[in-house]
Design a protein around this motif. Structure first.
Motif, PDB file in Angstrom:
ATOM      1  N   ASP A   1       0.858  -1.160  -0.082  1.00 39.83           N
ATOM      2  CA  ASP A   1       0.044   0.077  -0.064  1.00 39.83           C
ATOM      3  C   ASP A   1       0.826   1.158  -0.059  1.00 39.83           C
ATOM      4  O   ASP A   1       0.721   2.151   0.920  1.00 39.83           O
ATOM      5  CB  ASP A   1      -0.852   0.011   1.119  1.00 39.83           C
TER       6      ASP A   1
ATOM      7  N   HIS B   1       0.606   3.564  -2.458  1.00 38.80           N
ATOM      8  CA  HIS B   1      -0.216   4.405  -2.815  1.00 38.80           C
ATOM      9  C   HIS B   1       0.469   5.859  -3.222  1.00 38.80           C
ATOM     10  O   HIS B   1       0.030   7.049  -2.857  1.00 38.80           O
ATOM     11  CB  HIS B   1      -1.235   4.829  -1.854  1.00 38.80           C
TER      12      HIS B   1
ATOM     13  N   ASP C   1      -1.192  -2.115  -4.417  1.00 40.12           N
ATOM     14  CA  ASP C   1      -1.701  -0.875  -4.165  1.00 40.12           C
ATOM     15  C   ASP C   1      -0.122   0.223  -4.363  1.00 40.12           C
ATOM     16  O   ASP C   1       0.143   1.002  -3.499  1.00 40.12           O
ATOM     17  CB  ASP C   1      -2.462  -0.464  -2.844  1.00 40.12           C
TER      18      ASP C   1
ATOM     19  N   HIS D   1      -6.448  -0.850  -5.925  1.00 40.49           N
ATOM     20  CA  HIS D   1      -6.178   0.414  -6.777  1.00 40.49           C
ATOM     21  C   HIS D   1      -5.377   0.468  -7.955  1.00 40.49           C
ATOM     22  O   HIS D   1      -5.684   1.167  -8.992  1.00 40.49           O
ATOM     23  CB  HIS D   1      -5.540   1.411  -5.632  1.00 40.49           C
TER      24      HIS D   1
HETATM   25 ZN    ZN Z   1      -4.629   0.340  -0.367  1.00 41.68          ZN
END
Ligand code: ZN
Length: 246
Positions: A8, A10, A35, A62
Motif C-alpha cells: 500500500d 499509494h 496498491d 487500486h
Molecule cells: Zn491500499
C-alpha cells in the motif's frame, strides 16, 4: 534470507524513499503486496521504481482500478476522484505494467503473499472473525497481506485453545517470533497511507532463518507529500489524513 515486505505505497514517493533508506542493507529480497498507486501524487515515480527494483509485486484493488480492471463505482467518492486523477497521469508503459501485475496468492519459498486475503484479493481482514475464515482457506503457515493499512495481523496458535490472537506491533521496532506449527497472517502496514493512527510509514522484514517478523516504522517528509497532493489538485483530505495516520 531476509525479505523486505512493502504494501500500500499509494503513490507516496517520500514515504517509500524513507522506508528504503531505513531498510538499506537489511534485506536480500523485496516483495510488494499491491496498491502502488491511488491517493498519492507520485504514481509514475512509484511504478517506475517498482519496475526497476526487481520486486515481486502483486496487484492491489487500486492498481486494478487505475487500469480499468475493477469498476470505479466500487470506490467511495474521494477514492474515485483520486483514481481518475491517477488514470490521467499514468504513462502508457506504467499502466501496462499495472495491468500485467499478477493477482495474489503468490507462493514464495517460505511464505505466501496476497493483497486482501487468501480467498479474495479485495477482502479486508479486520478482525478475528475475518481472520478465522482466512485461516480456514489456506494451508500455509505464513501469509503476508495488506489492504487494511493496519500493521500487525493475526495468529492461529497450534496446541492451544486460544483461537485467533491479534498480532500487535508496538510503537517502536518490534521483533515478532513465529512459532513452528502455528499459522500467521501478517500485515506489514502501509508505506504510503498508514491507518493505525501512527503517521510514520510502515513496513516489515521477514527473516526466514530466524523465523521472525520485524515491524518497522520510518519518519518521512510528510509536509512534502502533503504539498504535492495539494499542488496536484487531489482531494485535500488525502493530505490531511496522512498527518493523523487515518
Ligand atoms: Zn491500499
Amino acid at each position: 534470507m531476509r525479505t523486505l515486505i512493502l504494501s500500500d505505497i499509494h503513490g507516496n514517493w517520500h514515504a517509500l524513499e524513507a522506508c528504503l533508506r531505513q531498510a538499506r542493507g537489511d534485506y536480500d529480497l523485496l516483495v510488494c503486496l499491491g496498491d502502488l498507486v491511488g491517493y498519492g501524487a507520485f504514481p509514475n515515480e512509484v511504478v517506475d521504481w517498482c519496475r526497476r527494483s526487481g520486486a515481486l509485486c502483486i496487484r492491489g484493488n487500486h492498481d486494478m482500478a487505475a487500469v480499468g480492471l475493477v469498476p470505479l463505482e466500487s470506490f467511495h467518492d474521494l477514492a474515485r476522484l483520486g483514481t481518475l486523477w491517477t488514470i490521467q497521469q499514468l504513462t502508457r508503459d506504467h499502466a501496462q505494467f499495472l495491468r500485467d501485475l499478477p493477482p495474489g496468492p503468490q507462493h514464495l519459498e517460505s511464505f505466501v503473499v496476497v493483497h486482501g486475503s487468501p480467498r479474495d484479493e479485495g477482502e479486508y481482514l479486520l478482525d478475528a472473525i475475518d481472520a478465522e475464515a482466512a485461516f480456514d482457506a489456506t494451508m500455509h503457515r505464513l501469509t503476508f497481506f495488506g489492504h487494511t493499512h493496519l500493521q500487525g495481523g493475526f495468529a492461529s496458535l497450534a496446541k492451544t485453545a486460544a483461537g485467533i490472537l491479534p498480532v500487535s506491533p508496538h510503537q517502536q521496532e518490534r521483533v515478532f517470533p513465529l512459532n513452528g506449527g502455528s499459522q500467521y497472517l501478517i500485515n506489514p502496514g502501509s508505506v504510503g497511507q498508514p491507518r493505525d493512527e501512527d503517521p510514520r510509514a510502515a513496513f516489515a522484514i521477514y527473516d526466514a532463518e530466524f523465523r521472525t517478523v520485524i515491524f518497522r516504522r520510518a519518519e518521512y517528509d510528510l509536509a512534502a507529500a502533503q504539498a504535492a497532493i495539494l499542488d496536484a489538485g487531489l482531494p485535500p483530505f488525502f493530505a490531511s489524513r496522512l498527518a493523523r495516520g487515518i
